[in-house]
Design an enzyme around this catalytic site. Structure first.
Site: not given
Length: 255
Positions: A62, A153
């Site tokens: 991760d 984003y």
């Protein structure tokens, strides 16, 4: 195909599909030993198994967890004894205005897309200093200009772009180059069968100078170029791989 990476060891994060998978395959085709990471083990296991025996290793990681990233980099060194290239590609996205974006989604995007790049760089940099290696980050055209309804984003990818420049400045004299690619609209397995994406593609095509979306292997070609000796005098660059999207000032095409 040239074997520009014979004897080199490369880490590609987010290598289970799309740009990451294409990049891992391209490095392997050019002779590198590749460590593939993703949060979904089955994906990277399948990609690694499809490459020549001994040439690829899958490590479930991760990228938003520094301890996992550090362990993955150490596993790379333990297995191969060196590290030459880090490709920070893992990412995620959420859409919405600031009011629409939950705190959870904000942290998820920032931790994966931006902190993940920092974590990978921090964990790998000492080894790259030894090998005089390089880093290629995957930013986005959304890290060069803004989008509607994508503030989280945009913040993350804007950070990746400027982080790339800063680390290039800090470590150029140490012999480590740091660059980024900024993909535009790229077709992946997720978008190829999506009717809504095809409708959106028509709108993108009107705004892209080359008139079409890109393919993952076209981004992979740019990444491997920046990682190669062919780009030995290039650092601190955020290279649009967007078919000419960023060539526009945003005004509509004239008849």
């Amino acid at each position: 195909m040239d074997r520009r990476f014979d004897g080199k060891v490369v880490i590609v994060t987010g290598a289970g599909s799309g740009i990451g998978e294409a990049t891992a395959r391209r490095f392997a085709a050019e002779g590198a030993r590749v460590v593939l990471t993703d949060t979904v083990a089955d994906k990277i296991d399948a990609v690694a198994a499809s490459l020549p025996p001994g040439q690829a290793t899958a490590v479930r990681t991760d990228s938003s967890d520094f301890d996992q990233v550090s362990a993955m980099v150490q596993a790379t060194i333990d297995r191969y004894g060196r590290l030459d290239v880090l490709v920070n590609n893992a990412g995620t996205i959420t859409q919405g205005t600031v009011q629409d974006t939950s705190i959870t989604d904000w942290h998820r995007v920032i931790e994966t897309d931006l902190s993940g790049v920092f974590y990978g760089t921090k964990a790998a940099l000492g080894h790259l200093l030894e090998s005089k290696g390089c880093i290629v980050n995957v930013s986005s055209v959304s890290g060069l200009a803004g989008d509607w309804h994508m503030s989280a984003y945009n913040a993350a990818k804007g950070g990746v772009s400027n982080f790339t420049r800063a680390v290039a400045l800090d470590h150029g004299k140490d012999g480590v180059r740091v660059n980024a690619v900024a993909p535009g609209f790229i077709w992946t397995d997720l978008t190829s069968d999506d009717g809504e994406a095809h409708e959106l593609s028509d709108e993108f095509s009107r705004r892209i100078a080359l008139g079409r979306g890109g393919l993952p292997d076209e981004v992979a070609a740019a990444i491997t170029f920046l990682a190669s000796e062919d780009a030995r005098f290039i650092t601190g660059v955020v290279l649009p791989v967007d078919g000419g999207t960023m060539a526009s000032n945003g005004q509509p095409a004239q008849a």
